[in-house]
Design a protein around this motif. Structure first.
Motif, PDB file in Angstrom:
ATOM      1  N   TRP A 162       0.724  -1.187  -0.146  1.00 15.18           N
ATOM      2  CA  TRP A 162      -0.152  -0.244  -0.063  1.00 15.18           C
ATOM      3  C   TRP A 162       0.761   1.415  -0.141  1.00 15.18           C
ATOM      4  O   TRP A 162       1.180   2.341  -0.680  1.00 15.18           O
ATOM      5  N   ARG A 163       2.074   1.264   0.657  1.00 19.89           N
ATOM      6  CA  ARG A 163       2.956   2.630   0.904  1.00 19.89           C
ATOM      7  C   ARG A 163       3.584   2.612  -0.110  1.00 19.89           C
ATOM      8  O   ARG A 163       4.151   3.356  -1.230  1.00 19.89           O
ATOM      9  N   ASP A 164       3.846   1.222  -1.532  1.00 19.28           N
ATOM     10  CA  ASP A 164       4.287   1.597  -2.249  1.00 19.28           C
ATOM     11  C   ASP A 164       3.451   1.916  -3.674  1.00 19.28           C
ATOM     12  O   ASP A 164       3.806   2.766  -4.995  1.00 19.28           O
ATOM     13  N   HIS A 165       2.170   1.408  -3.730  1.00 18.13           N
ATOM     14  CA  HIS A 165       1.377   2.202  -5.001  1.00 18.13           C
ATOM     15  C   HIS A 165      -0.123   2.103  -4.764  1.00 18.13           C
ATOM     16  O   HIS A 165      -1.279   2.384  -5.612  1.00 18.13           O
ATOM     17  N   GLY A 166      -0.171   2.722  -3.599  1.00  9.95           N
ATOM     18  CA  GLY A 166      -1.639   2.638  -2.783  1.00  9.95           C
ATOM     19  C   GLY A 166      -2.911   1.825  -3.037  1.00  9.95           C
ATOM     20  O   GLY A 166      -3.725   1.728  -3.176  1.00  9.95           O
ATOM     21  N   GLU A 167      -3.298   0.832  -3.048  1.00 15.75           N
ATOM     22  CA  GLU A 167      -3.388  -0.532  -3.377  1.00 15.75           C
ATOM     23  C   GLU A 167      -2.744  -1.755  -3.077  1.00 15.75           C
ATOM     24  O   GLU A 167      -1.337  -1.614  -2.727  1.00 15.75           O
ATOM     25  N   TYR A 168      -3.366  -2.413  -2.850  1.00 16.30           N
ATOM     26  CA  TYR A 168      -2.777  -3.978  -2.122  1.00 16.30           C
ATOM     27  C   TYR A 168      -2.501  -4.855  -3.811  1.00 16.30           C
ATOM     28  O   TYR A 168      -2.806  -4.571  -4.806  1.00 16.30           O
ATOM     29  N   ARG A 169      -1.217  -5.093  -3.926  1.00 12.96           N
ATOM     30  CA  ARG A 169      -0.890  -5.971  -5.011  1.00 12.96           C
ATOM     31  C   ARG A 169      -0.346  -7.474  -4.775  1.00 12.96           C
ATOM     32  O   ARG A 169       0.623  -7.275  -3.920  1.00 12.96           O
ATOM     33  N   THR A 170      -0.572  -8.374  -5.313  1.00 15.37           N
ATOM     34  CA  THR A 170      -0.417  -9.415  -5.195  1.00 15.37           C
ATOM     35  C   THR A 170      -0.195 -10.585  -6.150  1.00 15.37           C
ATOM     36  O   THR A 170      -1.050 -10.053  -7.434  1.00 15.37           O
ATOM     37  N   HIS A 171       0.679 -11.368  -6.571  1.00 17.02           N
ATOM     38  CA  HIS A 171       0.685 -12.126  -7.948  1.00 17.02           C
ATOM     39  C   HIS A 171       1.275 -14.013  -7.557  1.00 17.02           C
ATOM     40  O   HIS A 171       0.742 -15.087  -8.773  1.00 17.02           O
ATOM     41  N   ARG A 172       0.575 -14.494  -6.439  1.00 18.03           N
ATOM     42  CA  ARG A 172       0.576 -15.454  -6.319  1.00 18.03           C
ATOM     43  C   ARG A 172       0.228 -15.948  -4.884  1.00 18.03           C
ATOM     44  O   ARG A 172       0.263 -15.202  -3.765  1.00 18.03           O
ATOM     45  N   TYR A 173      -0.200 -16.911  -5.109  1.00 18.80           N
ATOM     46  CA  TYR A 173      -1.345 -17.094  -3.654  1.00 18.80           C
ATOM     47  C   TYR A 173      -1.482 -18.599  -3.721  1.00 18.80           C
ATOM     48  O   TYR A 173      -1.394 -18.814  -2.260  1.00 18.80           O
ATOM     49  N   LEU A 174      -1.151 -19.687  -4.298  1.00 13.22           N
ATOM     50  CA  LEU A 174      -1.988 -21.108  -3.939  1.00 13.22           C
ATOM     51  C   LEU A 174      -0.738 -21.634  -3.589  1.00 13.22           C
ATOM     52  O   LEU A 174      -0.590 -22.849  -2.733  1.00 13.22           O
ATOM     53  N   ALA A 175       0.995 -21.261  -3.419  1.00 15.83           N
ATOM     54  CA  ALA A 175       2.152 -22.364  -3.026  1.00 15.83           C
ATOM     55  C   ALA A 175       2.374 -21.465  -1.855  1.00 15.83           C
ATOM     56  O   ALA A 175       2.004 -19.821  -1.888  1.00 15.83           O
ATOM     57  N   GLU A 176       2.980 -22.363  -1.337  1.00 16.61           N
ATOM     58  CA  GLU A 176       3.732 -21.787  -0.354  1.00 16.61           C
ATOM     59  C   GLU A 176       5.030 -21.153  -0.663  1.00 16.61           C
ATOM     60  O   GLU A 176       5.355 -21.848  -1.492  1.00 16.61           O
ATOM     61  N   TYR A 177       5.003 -20.392   0.094  1.00 19.30           N
ATOM     62  CA  TYR A 177       6.666 -19.858   0.277  1.00 19.30           C
ATOM     63  C   TYR A 177       6.843 -18.510   1.045  1.00 19.30           C
ATOM     64  O   TYR A 177       6.516 -18.884   2.058  1.00 19.30           O
ATOM     65  N   GLU A 178       8.251 -18.652   1.687  1.00 14.41           N
ATOM     66  CA  GLU A 178       9.206 -18.278   2.483  1.00 14.41           C
ATOM     67  C   GLU A 178       8.981 -16.125   2.364  1.00 14.41           C
ATOM     68  O   GLU A 178       8.900 -15.541   1.398  1.00 14.41           O
ATOM     69  N   ILE A 179       8.478 -16.031   3.856  1.00  9.20           N
ATOM     70  CA  ILE A 179       8.204 -14.028   3.621  1.00  9.20           C
ATOM     71  C   ILE A 179       9.323 -14.015   4.357  1.00  9.20           C
ATOM     72  O   ILE A 179       9.505 -13.370   6.188  1.00  9.20           O
ATOM     73  N   PRO A 180      11.153 -13.146   4.132  1.00 12.30           N
ATOM     74  CA  PRO A 180      11.895 -13.098   5.005  1.00 12.30           C
ATOM     75  C   PRO A 180      11.404 -12.134   5.885  1.00 12.30           C
ATOM     76  O   PRO A 180      10.763 -10.479   5.538  1.00 12.30           O
ATOM     77  N   GLY A 181      12.257 -11.552   6.843  1.00 11.26           N
ATOM     78  CA  GLY A 181      11.963 -10.917   8.310  1.00 11.26           C
ATOM     79  C   GLY A 181      13.267 -10.294   8.745  1.00 11.26           C
ATOM     80  O   GLY A 181      14.071 -11.192   8.844  1.00 11.26           O
ATOM     81  N   PRO A 182      13.928  -8.995   9.190  1.00 12.17           N
ATOM     82  CA  PRO A 182      14.570  -8.901  10.628  1.00 12.17           C
ATOM     83  C   PRO A 182      14.927  -9.519  11.018  1.00 12.17           C
ATOM     84  O   PRO A 182      15.615  -9.853  11.840  1.00 12.17           O
TER      85      PRO A 182
END
Length: 243
Positions: A162-182
């Motif tokens: 939202w901060r970058d685009h003013g909306e929510y964007r995603t391109h994948r949902y059905l596969a499991e994937y890693e979300i790195p964090g600090p």
């Protein structure tokens, strides 16, 4: 994607710096304070005198909130810095909380079954999350309440998008994937994956919440946080173990 094990995840999360733990010592971070805690505590109801397991208790803030409401609280946390901080807080200001350092998938004997188990923002961080959910359910007495919170699978990384685009964007949902964090990694899993696993363990749903942020709270928050007014970043689920 890295082939994560529970031990790898525990080691990574267990190095969270003390400065961050202190910032979240009272009631967690911004999202927990305004979106998660009020709903989670409402779902748990009156905990006075009840035996409650805080599964993956982190720095212990929720355990302390539950104990302050009269619960007989046990907190389980495997991460070293998180566990040490929780124990330190109990030493400084005792509330009768019992802290145990253990992987949720390899729980020691915790005594009598619990009236309620809460796992707040824990399952997304665990590679063997099915084992952890099973352990949480098995720790309950028949008819006991299980409440868990996760990043909403449909709207993960909402704030940054939202901060970058003013909306929510995603391109994948059905596969499991890693979300790195600090501080450590989270893992995307679909909504149906969580709920189907829950029902396979003999639980029946009692309530699901997708909390939104109040506009007046968002106006005082950081840039991009108004996304939480329009879309839910968290999913909170309550279910009961079969009797």
């Amino acid at each position: 994607m890295t082939e994560w094990t529970n031990d790898m995840a525990i080691q990574r999360w267990g190095t969270m710096p003390r400065t961050l733990l202190e910032q979240m010592a009272h009631d967690g971070d911004f999202a927990k304070r305004h979106l998660i805690n009020p709903v989670l505590l409402h779902m748990l109801g009156d905990v006075a005198g009840r035996r409650v397991l805080d599964a993956g208790c982190g720095n212990g803030y929720l355990s302390r909130m539950l104990a302050g409401r009269g619960a007989r609280t046990v907190g389980v946390e495997p991460g070293q810095s998180l566990f040490d901080f929780a124990v330190e807080q109990e030493t400084v200001a005792p509330q009768g909380i019992r802290y145990i350092q253990a992987d949720l998938c390899a729980l020691p004997d915790l005594g009598a079954p619990f009236d309620a188990v809460v796992a707040s923002m824990v399952l997304p961080a665990i590679p063997d999350w099915t084992g952890a959910m099973q352990a949480c359910v098995h720790a309950l007495k028949p008819g006991g309440l299980f409440v868990f919170t996760v990043n909403h699978p449909c709207f993960e990384q909402l704030w940054t998008a939202w901060r970058d685009h003013g909306e929510y964007r995603t391109h994948r949902y059905l596969a499991e994937y890693e979300i790195p964090g600090p501080s450590g990694a989270n893992f995307h899993r679909t909504l149906s994956t969580y709920l189907n696993q829950l029902t396979s363990l003999g639980c029946h749903l009692t309530e699901i919440a997708e909390p939104g942020l109040a506009p007046d709270v968002a106006s005082d928050g950081p840039d991009g946080i108004d996304a939480y007014v329009h879309l839910p970043n968290f999913l909170i689920v309550a279910a009961r173990r079969a009797t």
